[in-house]
Design an enzyme around this catalytic site. Structure first.
Site, PDB file in Angstrom:
ATOM      1  N   ASP A 572       0.753  -1.239   0.000  1.00 48.28           N
ATOM      2  CA  ASP A 572       0.000   0.000   0.000  1.00 48.28           C
ATOM      3  C   ASP A 572       0.793   1.305   0.000  1.00 48.28           C
ATOM      4  O   ASP A 572       1.127   1.816  -1.060  1.00 48.28           O
ATOM      5  CB  ASP A 572      -1.005  -0.026   1.137  1.00 48.28           C
ATOM      6  CG  ASP A 572      -1.990  -1.179   0.967  1.00 48.28           C
ATOM      7  OD1 ASP A 572      -1.816  -1.970   0.035  1.00 48.28           O
ATOM      8  OD2 ASP A 572      -2.931  -1.295   1.755  1.00 48.28           O
ATOM      9  N   GLU A 845      -2.475  -8.273  12.324  1.00 50.83           N
ATOM     10  CA  GLU A 845      -2.093  -7.914  10.958  1.00 50.83           C
ATOM     11  C   GLU A 845      -0.635  -7.486  10.893  1.00 50.83           C
ATOM     12  O   GLU A 845       0.102  -7.888   9.995  1.00 50.83           O
ATOM     13  CB  GLU A 845      -3.006  -6.787  10.457  1.00 50.83           C
ATOM     14  CG  GLU A 845      -2.828  -6.446   9.006  1.00 50.83           C
ATOM     15  CD  GLU A 845      -3.860  -5.430   8.529  1.00 50.83           C
ATOM     16  OE1 GLU A 845      -3.931  -5.184   7.308  1.00 50.83           O
ATOM     17  OE2 GLU A 845      -4.602  -4.861   9.363  1.00 50.83           O
TER      18      GLU A 845
END
Length: 876
Positions: A572, A845
């Site tokens: 990202d 995560e």
């Protein structure tokens, strides 16, 4: 025999119900004997109690904690679309005997009930005072309740893709008949974070979501149905209007309702043992319930057969998955936690997904349902191949189910393309193109980009594991025959849509999409200027975009295609894609130290180019104090280091087919190398020797290119390189441009080691940087940016945080080149310092590289997959 109670009790509960219900017969002596036989068997699962904390008493439809993700970790299994929680006996001992209930409302996990079927027992009209215990094992929740003369054992398991079962064994030595009372209570509140209601929302579900009517009904046997009204609340709830919960027991009851509560009552005689069964079913549509009714009937006829099948399934997972005899007990528990997490994130087919699949996280608000990403899938499948290869294959099939064909209604020019996100519901754009009038409102379905080329890597691992570990040779061969043409189409697509300079090394980029492109085919972008730092100026056109970059007349600039290109990398907001915080991000701050900390570009310009980054603060507006041309030129030079340009990619007819970053990424080149390598291996197995030779040649060319063009000898690291004709002419060595050293070191730099594309000399230099405490060897090692990267931040998504996939790629790469001891040291640091990893907390995560603090989504699949791989490959 079990008798229906003649005593009518007060009703409790009220929600939504609609359904046809039925009654099953009493349990047979044969089934009771089967229970005893099963309990005598040694079970691996019993060694792993409470690997995850599965307690919780939800009182709100959305009960969230850090990151706005579900505050609890329910048990999910068998691909079911609902979950269960154990009562927290420390905080809520009054909830003993019941199980909290959650349900996935198509794309979002929600809390349904504080408890369903909370069991109380009355003897001679008086409530029996029990002491209770509750714990989990892989694949089951267990409660026991004890009192003088009465013991209760309850075991909950999932026995189909839509149903769970509770087995309740009541041992009664009092010689008295007993009255059984089951209570249920739906959640009333709408939203709470860390237990506190959010004043921005209305307090109750009924007030906030009036369309989500929850109507409860009961039939003559006391079975319960809860029907949910149609609600399409984006990012919170989606229901079809015919989704329902149904509760069936093998004992007839008298059932009453009171508001959001229900109560069911029955009586049993003084026999010493009674075994009862309750089946909970959550279906998403009326058609699903029509199919599941038959399953429920069969479950209640032969419950032990179903429960034993679940027990055996989990025994097989653990037997095949726990193969590292050198791992410590804590490390083995992490492996089990990873297997439980991946299995919990398993969803069965629904909507536009025809296969079982695995999602990133069932408890993360934006990662639930059956939403499936390619990048996650490759990693999940690689790990699951070792304990559940069939689910691994289906997870991959889900991604390829929507692979673009030549006759696609939206993007026929993208033949072979894999969509970034698919799920139960389609996007409005694709749904409209197909003429759909429902299930076309997903905001998660994404066609803006794809993900890196690791599909063949995952497919090959499934093949070898089927063949070598499971002795399923025919299945392994059929798997390659099924996947090979799809993999080749995907491989070829990269060269068609993402190789802007036609040199055989694809770039990351973005699709032609309404989010990126105007109707007349122009690139969309936006920017901010110093005179108006609060507002984005909307603009279009790739020529105009590049002209603005060259003018430097902006303080911040952004193109949705740039975002999609970074998504396509799977990393990202990584620094290498031009992401760095600027003075625009410091607006509203007043403390100079805080401003300087936020303004990474200003600090970089000061250090690298001598820019005077003194600040002027006027109210909430922050500007640079020194605006002389000479000083501005130094800032512009810094901007140039971080600018990202695009190229339009067109087919032979001139049609726009996508955008490429004007840089070749070292991680994608490395994945491209391994993709060619694995495709060559697959082709050889299938007897396609000419194709195998072609892929082998491409792999060799790619490896040479990576080492010739992407390694910087001065810093000893691999980087992305510019696509710049002037630089290419100056280099005169076949490289597209120079390494982009200015944007610092990131996790992409060890991808050639992971994929085997490095050589021994370059690997040694990279490892030296990896083990350097001032760069990557932090408390939790191998963050996504080096500590001295200009855009580094310990809490920035892909510019500091430790992602376990990148960590695994790093240590695996180290071992590929003989640095096993150093790799094992890093693995042990991760297991020791990642917060909660060896405790009963969810797998996260990502983790803070300096403190080990948990960040991002909880119960995360690809972290779990790579933790399992670390257990499987290391710790020896």
């Amino acid at each position: 025999m079990i008798k229906q109670s003649t005593v009518v009790k007060k009703t409790l509960l009220a929600v939504t119900v609609s359904s046809l219900m039925f009654t099953a017969g009493c349990n047979t002596d044969d089934n009771v004997n089967s229970i005893s036989e099963e309990k005598d068997k040694p079970q691996i699962a019993l060694k792993f109690k409470n690997v995850l904390d599965r307690t919780g008493t939800p009182k709100h439809l959305a009960e969230v904690s850090v990151g706005n993700h579900m505050a609890y970790t329910p048990l999910h299994d068998s691909g079911a679309w609902h979950g269960h929680l154990l009562p927290d006996l420390q905080q809520h001992p009054e909830n003993m005997g019941g199980f909290g209930v959650t349900a996935i409302a198509e794309e979002y996990n929600t809390s349904v009930a504080e408890y369903f079927d909370k069991l109380s027992i009355l003897k001679n009209g008086q409530a029996v005072n029990f002491t209770a215990k509750a714990y989990s094992i892989p694949g089951a929740l267990i409660q026991t309740m004890d009192a003088d003369g009465i013991q209760v054992e309850m075991k909950l398991q999932f026995v189909s893709s839509r149903s769970s079962i509770v087995e309740t064994i009541i041992t009664n030595t009092t010689g008295e008949n007993l009255e059984l009372v089951w209570n249920g209570k739906l959640v009333d509140g709408y939203y709470a974070k860390d237990g506190k209601a959010n004043p921005d929302y209305k307090a109750t579900v009924a007030e906030q979501l009036p369309n989500l009517t929850r109507i409860m009904t009961s039939n003559d046997s006391g079975d319960i149905g809860i029907a949910f009204g149609k609600e399409r609340k984006s990012w919170m709830v989606r229901t079809s209007g015919s989704s329902a919960f149904n509760i069936h027991r093998n004992i007839a009851t008298t059932t009453h309702f009171n508001g959001l509560e229900y109560q069911s009552v029955a009586e049993i005689d003084a026999e010493p043992t009674h075994t009862l069964y309750t089946v909970f079913s959550h279906t998403l549509t009326a058609d699903e319930w029509q199919q599941e009714k038959t399953v429920v009937s069969d479950i209640l006829k032969t419950p032990i057969r179903y429960m034993n099948a679940t027990t055996e399934r989990w025994e097989q997972y653990l037997q095949h998955g726990l193969v590292n005899k050198n791992a410590t007990a804590d490390q083995e528990r992490v492996a089990v936690k990873a297997m439980e997490t991946l299995t919990a994130n398993w969803r069965s087919p629904a909507g536009f997904v025809s296969y079982d699949t695995v999602t990133p996280s069932v408890t993360a608000r934006w990662f639930s349902g059956n939403l499936t990403w390619p990048w996650d899938t490759w990693k999940q499948a690689y790990a699951m191949a070792h304990f559940n290869p069939d689910l691994a294959m289906n997870n991959i099939r889900t991604v390829f189910e929507h692979q673009v064909k030549a006759d696609d209604v939206l993007r026929p020019y993208d033949k072979g393309y894999l969509l970034d996100v698919v799920g139960m519901n389609m996007s409005k754009e694709r749904g409209n193109a197909l003429g759909l009038t429902e299930m076309n409102d997903s905001q998660s379905w994404n066609e803006r980009n794809t993900k890196p080329s690791l599909a063949s890597w995952a497919v090959w691992e499934v093949y070898t594991t089927l063949k070598d570990k499971y002795n399923r040779t025919d299945d392994a061969q059929a798997w390659l025959e099924e996947m090979y043409p799809k993999l080749v189409d995907y491989h070829n697509w990269w060269l068609t849509a993402r190789d802007t300079n036609n040199n055989g090394i694809p770039e990351y980029g973005a699709a032609v999409d309404p989010a990126h492109t105007t109707e007349d085919g122009q690139l969309i972008y936006e920017y901010k200027i110093a005179a108006d730092p609060e507002n984005w100026i909307q603009a279009k056109g790739i020529a105009e975009y590049n002209k603005l970059l060259e003018s430097f007349n902006y303080i911040d600039i952004h193109s949705p295609a740039q975002t999609a290109a970074s998504w396509e990398s799977g990393r990202d907001d990584a620094a290498v894609f031009g992401f760095i915080d600027t003075i625009a991000d410091a607006q509203g701050l007043t403390d100079i130290n805080d401003i300087e900390l936020v303004d990474q570009l200003g600090r970089y310009a000061h250090k690298q180019h001598g820019f005077d980054n003194a600040y002027s603060v006027n109210g909430e507006q922050v500007t640079y104090a020194n605006t002389t041309p000479d000083n501005t030129a130094k800032l512009n030079q810094a901007k140039k280091d971080w600018q990202v340009k695009f190229s339009e990619n067109r087919d032979k007819s001139g049609q726009l087919v996508g955008y490429s970053l004007m840089q070749e990424s070292v991680d994608q080149a490395s994945y491209w190398y391994s993709d060619n390598k694995f495709l060559a291996q697959i082709a050889m197995v299938l007897g396609y020797s000419a194709q195998a030779a072609d892929f082998t040649a491409k792999a060799a060319e790619t490896k040479d290119y990576i080492n010739q063009c992407m390694f910087d000898r001065e810093t000893g690291f691999y980087y992305d390189i510019n696509i710049d004709a002037n630089q290419a002419r100056s280099l005169n060595n076949g490289c597209a441009g120079n390494p982009i050293v200015a944007r610092g070191m990131g996790a992409e730099g060890w991808s050639p080691l992971f994929n085997g594309a490095a050589n021994q000399i370059t690997a040694a230099a990279v490892v030296k940087n990896m083990i350097d405490p001032t760069k990557f060897n932090t408390t939790v090692p191998l963050g996504t940016a080096a500590k001295d990267n200009p855009a580094y931040g310990a809490d920035i998504y892909w510019r500091g945080r430790v992602w376990v996939d990148q960590f695994y790629f790093g240590v695996k790469g180290m071992t590929n080149y003989g640095y096993t001891e150093q790799a094992n040291e890093m693995v042990n640091k991760l297991f020791k310092n990642a917060e909660g990893l060896t405790l009963d907390r969810p797998i996260q995560e990502n983790y803070n590289p300096e403190t080990g603090a948990v960040q991002g989504a909880n119960n995360f699949s690809w972290s779990s997959a790579h933790l399992y791989m670390l257990y499987n490959d290391f710790l020896k």
